[in-house]
Design a protein around this motif. Structure first.
Motif, PDB file in Angstrom:
ATOM      1  N   GLN A   1      38.864  34.441  42.188  1.00 55.09           N
ATOM      2  CA  GLN A   1      38.851  35.389  41.141  1.00 55.09           C
ATOM      3  C   GLN A   1      37.617  36.534  41.179  1.00 55.09           C
ATOM      4  O   GLN A   1      37.780  37.685  41.116  1.00 55.09           O
ATOM      5  CB  GLN A   1      38.550  34.395  39.883  1.00 55.09           C
ATOM      6  N   PHE A   2      36.406  35.808  41.770  1.00 54.09           N
ATOM      7  CA  PHE A   2      35.253  36.734  41.845  1.00 54.09           C
ATOM      8  C   PHE A   2      35.422  37.699  42.863  1.00 54.09           C
ATOM      9  O   PHE A   2      34.733  38.817  43.039  1.00 54.09           O
ATOM     10  CB  PHE A   2      34.150  35.974  41.737  1.00 54.09           C
ATOM     11  N   THR A   3      36.232  37.202  43.954  1.00 52.89           N
ATOM     12  CA  THR A   3      36.279  38.013  45.219  1.00 52.89           C
ATOM     13  C   THR A   3      37.096  39.370  44.846  1.00 52.89           C
ATOM     14  O   THR A   3      36.896  40.430  45.019  1.00 52.89           O
ATOM     15  CB  THR A   3      37.145  37.377  46.287  1.00 52.89           C
ATOM     16  N   ILE A   4      38.443  39.082  44.014  1.00 52.43           N
ATOM     17  CA  ILE A   4      39.135  40.037  43.429  1.00 52.43           C
ATOM     18  C   ILE A   4      38.403  41.243  42.662  1.00 52.43           C
ATOM     19  O   ILE A   4      38.454  42.185  42.738  1.00 52.43           O
ATOM     20  CB  ILE A   4      40.211  39.305  42.772  1.00 52.43           C
ATOM     21  N   SER A   5      37.584  40.349  41.701  1.00 48.91           N
ATOM     22  CA  SER A   5      37.009  41.190  40.983  1.00 48.91           C
ATOM     23  C   SER A   5      35.857  42.221  41.399  1.00 48.91           C
ATOM     24  O   SER A   5      35.843  43.492  41.465  1.00 48.91           O
ATOM     25  CB  SER A   5      36.036  40.473  39.747  1.00 48.91           C
ATOM     26  N   LEU A   6      35.143  41.598  42.604  1.00 50.54           N
ATOM     27  CA  LEU A   6      34.187  42.521  43.071  1.00 50.54           C
ATOM     28  C   LEU A   6      34.888  43.699  43.985  1.00 50.54           C
ATOM     29  O   LEU A   6      34.306  44.934  43.943  1.00 50.54           O
ATOM     30  CB  LEU A   6      33.142  41.549  44.077  1.00 50.54           C
ATOM     31  N   ILE A   7      36.111  43.545  44.545  1.00 49.84           N
ATOM     32  CA  ILE A   7      36.724  44.426  45.235  1.00 49.84           C
ATOM     33  C   ILE A   7      37.220  45.430  44.132  1.00 49.84           C
ATOM     34  O   ILE A   7      37.065  46.692  44.573  1.00 49.84           O
ATOM     35  CB  ILE A   7      38.192  43.860  45.790  1.00 49.84           C
ATOM     36  N   PHE A   8      37.755  45.105  43.140  1.00 55.19           N
ATOM     37  CA  PHE A   8      38.004  46.267  42.110  1.00 55.19           C
ATOM     38  C   PHE A   8      36.799  47.059  41.526  1.00 55.19           C
ATOM     39  O   PHE A   8      36.615  48.179  41.472  1.00 55.19           O
ATOM     40  CB  PHE A   8      38.549  45.427  40.904  1.00 55.19           C
ATOM     41  N   ILE A   9      35.610  46.298  41.324  1.00 57.98           N
ATOM     42  CA  ILE A   9      34.480  46.948  41.061  1.00 57.98           C
ATOM     43  C   ILE A   9      33.993  47.953  42.105  1.00 57.98           C
ATOM     44  O   ILE A   9      33.584  49.243  41.794  1.00 57.98           O
ATOM     45  CB  ILE A   9      33.386  46.121  40.828  1.00 57.98           C
ATOM     46  N   ILE A  10      33.919  47.349  43.231  1.00 54.87           N
ATOM     47  CA  ILE A  10      33.681  48.449  44.455  1.00 54.87           C
ATOM     48  C   ILE A  10      34.413  49.710  44.529  1.00 54.87           C
ATOM     49  O   ILE A  10      34.018  50.790  44.731  1.00 54.87           O
ATOM     50  CB  ILE A  10      33.496  47.775  45.544  1.00 54.87           C
ATOM     51  N   THR A  11      35.807  49.523  44.371  1.00 51.01           N
ATOM     52  CA  THR A  11      36.615  50.448  44.504  1.00 51.01           C
ATOM     53  C   THR A  11      36.557  51.442  43.582  1.00 51.01           C
ATOM     54  O   THR A  11      36.685  52.545  43.744  1.00 51.01           O
ATOM     55  CB  THR A  11      38.482  49.860  44.412  1.00 51.01           C
ATOM     56  N   SER A  12      36.327  50.883  42.248  1.00 52.16           N
ATOM     57  CA  SER A  12      36.236  51.819  40.987  1.00 52.16           C
ATOM     58  C   SER A  12      34.861  52.791  41.207  1.00 52.16           C
ATOM     59  O   SER A  12      34.924  53.916  40.954  1.00 52.16           O
ATOM     60  CB  SER A  12      36.144  51.151  39.808  1.00 52.16           C
ATOM     61  N   ILE A  13      33.864  52.217  41.756  1.00 49.55           N
ATOM     62  CA  ILE A  13      32.700  53.057  42.061  1.00 49.55           C
ATOM     63  C   ILE A  13      32.874  54.164  43.014  1.00 49.55           C
ATOM     64  O   ILE A  13      32.431  55.069  42.992  1.00 49.55           O
ATOM     65  CB  ILE A  13      31.558  52.048  42.514  1.00 49.55           C
ATOM     66  N   VAL A  14      33.568  53.718  44.267  1.00 48.64           N
ATOM     67  CA  VAL A  14      33.954  54.541  45.186  1.00 48.64           C
ATOM     68  C   VAL A  14      34.827  55.912  44.512  1.00 48.64           C
ATOM     69  O   VAL A  14      34.769  57.215  44.756  1.00 48.64           O
ATOM     70  CB  VAL A  14      34.704  53.927  46.330  1.00 48.64           C
ATOM     71  N   ILE A  15      35.959  55.403  43.837  1.00 52.11           N
ATOM     72  CA  ILE A  15      36.790  56.512  43.302  1.00 52.11           C
ATOM     73  C   ILE A  15      35.841  57.362  42.263  1.00 52.11           C
ATOM     74  O   ILE A  15      36.095  58.639  42.220  1.00 52.11           O
ATOM     75  CB  ILE A  15      37.949  55.831  42.540  1.00 52.11           C
ATOM     76  N   TYR A  16      35.205  56.736  41.715  1.00 51.71           N
ATOM     77  CA  TYR A  16      34.238  57.679  40.576  1.00 51.71           C
ATOM     78  C   TYR A  16      33.414  58.428  41.313  1.00 51.71           C
ATOM     79  O   TYR A  16      33.039  59.817  41.130  1.00 51.71           O
ATOM     80  CB  TYR A  16      33.291  56.781  39.626  1.00 51.71           C
ATOM     81  N   ASP A  17      32.737  58.105  42.499  1.00 45.81           N
ATOM     82  CA  ASP A  17      31.968  58.693  43.334  1.00 45.81           C
ATOM     83  C   ASP A  17      32.749  60.182  43.975  1.00 45.81           C
ATOM     84  O   ASP A  17      32.050  61.167  44.212  1.00 45.81           O
ATOM     85  CB  ASP A  17      31.255  58.075  44.586  1.00 45.81           C
TER      86      ASP A  17
END
Length: 889
Positions: free
Chosen positions: A529-545
């Motif tokens: 669960q936390f692996t999936i969550s962290l992938i989503f978090i990092i991806t959203s940061i990259v898209i925002y950047d």
């Protein structure tokens, strides 16, 4: 009894399967007792022989699968038993409130997103479903060999060639090119549509509220208009037989640009489409009789494409197959007609071929260029569906993990049921029924969440072009119910199977029904669960950047305080002379279209006397364009505008000089080329600017600026900062004196450029929402596990505290396992997210950097959220009075 002296196992299995349950134990007992006596007296071989004879004597009809009437049994799946299961399940929901709320909320959050996807997909599937013969209607597309994307438009003569095939019942040819101003008395409206024949109503099932579909398009200059258009132009009057004055301006569904109006005369309204709320991939205000084209050809008001195999962007062709025809015949016919593409003068078209697309598969469907309307390609649904299913999977993992964790509190119940005769399948059914109750409550809560998600989605910028309405219908409700049943099974089947397999002895002694290993299955689920969550978090940061990088990108020109006004067929010089006197206007210039907004016209420059040509981006401007946008002129002089026609001077950018073979940009000055048969000279070289969309996947190409007053579609106004509203009001008032019919259409250039990248922002919003949901579900699961762990270790904490352990060490002991799981999730997710995000970033020419700092930031966010979830629970139990803690068990 030793293994080699045991009775034949095959017979024992046969008796277990065939003998009635109430006689089975007695029969096997007698047989085994006799067998043991005979082994001692006669030996093993003779004992086994007589065992077969005795066993077969018991397999008589009276003993097979009979149950005594005085002992009736209730079947496990009877209504009484099922009602009992649901009653127990509801009581357990009330008893374990914290776990129940966590499960219901987590499943509801995930289900609401999945239900939104169901609504989106159902919305797209609703397109073109009202046509009676929809399963036999196909659109003919062209498939360029040089491009993987299909084209919805094809050359005009294709339809005539297809008429020769008898298995094609009807052909509807829709020609683009009808778009301008319609006026009736004092009522005005812009009108867009297609030229077609009466076969349109035979292929498609559009109803008319007025007029006769069979004859409405027979005569020249007749048209059928929509109900909305009829209200605009005629109000409450009957429009049939009335005429409108139409001026062609070149409007279409792809662009708001237009040319000078051309009078096409009077058109008679012969029909009005019914005001139905059906959805169609075709968008139009009117359809016009194809016989009108003959008059327009003669007057040279429209290009004759009847025998033109070169122009492939003006016609849509739809066919209705006969009931006995199949797609193989159509494939063969298209292959034969495709041979005519060799008649085109363009190599790209010569190598194309014709393909068909079912009407019901246009929306949703593959990416198709020149499509009449915008829609999300099918692969986008696959991507979004995959992301949403990941969220749903995380919620199901949550339920599974917490159910297994809670199993120890129900071990006595499970053991008792097994001792009194409950079979595994009975326990599986019980646990699945409890899961279904949880999912039912989640479904109700998910519908509440869906209201907010639906509103947020409909307000996205991209929905202005996709036109989702997300309406509910019977099929959607059935899909919701079916989806909830699937989730009930997926969420509950693993805990049900795992708990039902526990041995009665272990359950009665309240041994853990989970793994006894330090790293149990529950730990693996939590890490996942936390692996999936962290992938989503990092991806959203990259898209925002990436979006922020686009917003701050230097295009090579200055879009600040620039307002672009659509001329709407008005004379550029007239508008310029009127607007230059507006207070606050600093500069005025004109252009055919706006750079960096997705359009890039092409031209060919030919060296005089040679066959060699150079391709470049063509942009028609005036002499003040580079000054208005602060484009730096590096060498030479500016071009000069004329009011009479094209200038013989052009400007090129640095990339053009390199592309044309000059090492030093200044060497191109004075060079002469041929442009559309006219001799032009390079007057100057300007600094490279970004002309393509930022996500187009290619750098800036060679650009040629030249002048032609007739091609100017926009007037670019540079205003002083600080008094925007006052300037806009004066511009609007001045526009009304020039064009009292068409309202002013303007947009700030910064907003235009921002809107071209708004899709990235919408994507960032969607991924951020999914990241938020993923981490919410993971934290809910972590909270449930923390509650469970602290409850199980309450007495241990009391003992440690009595022996002198500090609150800090107790917090560490309780949180250590969870922190290790988060650390492992970071080690798995960080490199995975880095690799996955680099895959799509590598397709971007203009891209933000993915650094270690982004991975660290995402990991810190995950750690902080995890600590905020764990620490309150560990702190509460660590602060507890040890005397109370020791009394808990």
């Amino acid at each position: 009894m030793k293994p080699h002296t045991e009775p034949p196992r095959l017979l024992d299995k046969l008796i277990n399967r065939l003998i009635a349950p109430h006689l089975r134990e007695e029969v096997l007992g007698d047989l085994h007792e006799r067998y043991a006596l005979r082994v001692r007296r006669l030996g093993v071989n003779k004992a086994r022989q007589r065992y077969w004879r005795d066993a077969l004597t018991y397999l008589r009809l009276s003993n097979i699968k009979r149950k005594p009437a005085e002992y009736p049994t209730i079947h496990s799946y009877s209504p009484t038993m099922l009602r009992n299961y649901f009653k127990i399940g509801f009581r357990n929901l009330i008893k374990y409130k914290a776990f129940s709320l966590i499960n219901i909320f987590g499943l509801a959050v995930a289900m609401s997103v999945c239900m939104l996807m169901i609504l989106m997909y159902a919305d797209q599937l609703s397109y073109d479903q009202f046509h009676k013969n929809k399963e036999r209607v196909y659109r003919i597309n062209s498939s360029p060999m040089s491009n993987s994307n299909l084209r919805a438009t094809i050359p005009f003569p294709v339809a005539d060639k297809l008429k020769a095939y008898p298995f094609i019942e009807e052909i509807a040819l829709l020609r683009r090119g009808f778009g301008g101003d319609a006026v009736h008395n004092l009522n005005y409206s812009e009108m867009r549509g297609f030229f077609t024949t009466s076969s349109f109503f035979k292929v498609f099932s559009y109803d008319l509220e007025a007029g006769n579909a069979a004859t409405a398009l027979e005569k020249p200059n007749s048209l059928v208009i929509t109900h909305k258009m009829a209200k605009k132009l005629f109000g409450k009057q009957d429009p049939i037989g009335k005429t409108i004055q139409f001026s062609q301006r070149g409007l279409d569904t792809w662009s708001e640009e237009s040319h000078s109006p051309v009078d096409w005369g009077l058109f008679t309204v012969t029909g009005v489409f019914a005001d139905h709320e059906y959805k169609s991939h075709l968008s139009f205000d009117a359809i016009v009789s194809a016989s009108t084209l003959e008059h327009l050809y003669k007057e040279k008001k429209i290009e004759d494409l009847v025998d033109d195999w070169t122009t492939d962007h003006q016609a849509y062709t739809y066919i209705l197959l006969s009931k006995t025809a199949d797609e193989n015949k159509l494939n063969d016919a298209l292959a034969q007609v495709s041979k005519n593409f060799k008649l085109s003068k363009y190599p790209a078209i010569q190598k194309s071929k014709l393909v068909f697309q079912s009407l019901t598969k246009i929306n949703p469907g593959p990416v198709v260029n020149n499509s009449p309307t915008n829609s999300l390609p099918l692969f986008v649904y696959y991507i979004l569906g995959g992301l949403v299913l990941v969220i749903m999977f995380a919620a199901c993992l949550n339920y599974t993990s917490l159910s297994i964790a809670r199993s120890i509190t129900r071990s006595g119940e499970i053991g008792l049921r097994k001792v009194i005769g409950a079979q595994s399948k009975d326990l599986v059914l019980q646990f699945l029924s409890e899961t279904s109750i949880t999912v039912l409550f989640s479904l109700v809560l998910a519908n509440f969440f869906l209201l907010f998600l639906k509103t947020a989605f409909l307000n996205l910028w991209i929905n202005k072009y996709l036109n989702f309405d997300l309406k509910y219908n019977l099929y959607v409700y059935l899909a919701f119910v079916g989806f909830s049943l699937i989730i009930s099974f997926i969420s509950g089947i693993f805990p049900a199977l795992r708990l039902s397999k526990a041995s009665p002895m272990a359950a009665m002694k309240k041994w853990s029904l989970g793994s006894a290993k330090k790293w149990s299955f529950r730990s693996v689920l939590t890490v996942s669960q936390f692996t999936i969550s962290l992938i989503f978090i990092i991806t959203s940061i990259v898209i925002y950047d990436q979006f922020k990088h686009y917003r701050q990108f230097d295009y090579g020109f200055n879009p600040k305080n620039i307002i672009n006004i659509n001329l709407q067929s008005n004379d550029f010089q007239l508008v310029k002379n009127r607007l230059k006197d507006v207070k606050g206007v600093k500069e005025l210039s004109g252009c055919a279209y706006l750079p960096a907004t997705g359009r890039n016209d092409n031209l060919e420059l030919k060296i005089p006397g040679k066959e060699k040509t150079f391709n470049a981006i063509s942009l028609t401007t005036d002499d003040n364009f580079i000054k208005t946008l602060d484009i730096k002129l590096l060498y030479g002089k500016n071009i000069k505008s004329t009011t009479t026609g094209k200038s013989d001077l052009i400007l090129v950018n640095e990339e053009a000089t390199r592309n044309f073979g000059f090492k030093n940009p200044s060497e191109i000055l004075g060079q002469t080329y041929e442009l559309n048969g006219q001799s032009v000279q390079v007057a100057g070289v300007f600094k490279d600017i970004t002309f393509y969309l930022l996500f187009a996947g290619r750098p800036t190409g060679p650009i040629v600026l030249h002048t032609n007053p007739e091609e100017l579609k926009y007037i670019t106004v540079k205003i002083e900062g600080g008094a925007t509203n006052a300037v806009l009001k004066e511009l609007t008032d001045s526009w009304k004196t020039i064009d009292p019919i068409h309202p002013i259409q303007y947009e700030f250039y910064e907003d235009t450029l921002s809107n071209t990248n708004q899709g990235i922002y919408d994507l960032a919003s969607v991924v951020s929402l999914l990241a938020f949901l993923a981490i919410t579900i993971a934290c809910l699961g972590l909270l449930g596990m923390a509650i469970y762990t602290t409850e199980r270790r309450t007495k241990e904490i009391g003992v440690r505290k009595v022996l002198g352990a500090s609150e800090w060490s107790l917090n560490y002991q309780l949180a250590k396992e969870f922190l290790i799981m988060i650390a492992i999730a970071v080690l798995i997710a960080a490199p995975s997210a880095y690799f996955a995000n680099n895959l799509w970033l590598n397709f971007m020419v203009v891209r933000a950097d993915l650094t270690i700092g982004t991975l660290v930031l995402g990991s810190l966010i995950l750690l902080i959220l995890g600590l905020l979830t764990i620490v309150p629970q560990t702190y509460k139990i660590a602060k507890r009075n040890p005397v109370e803690s020791l009394k808990t068990e």
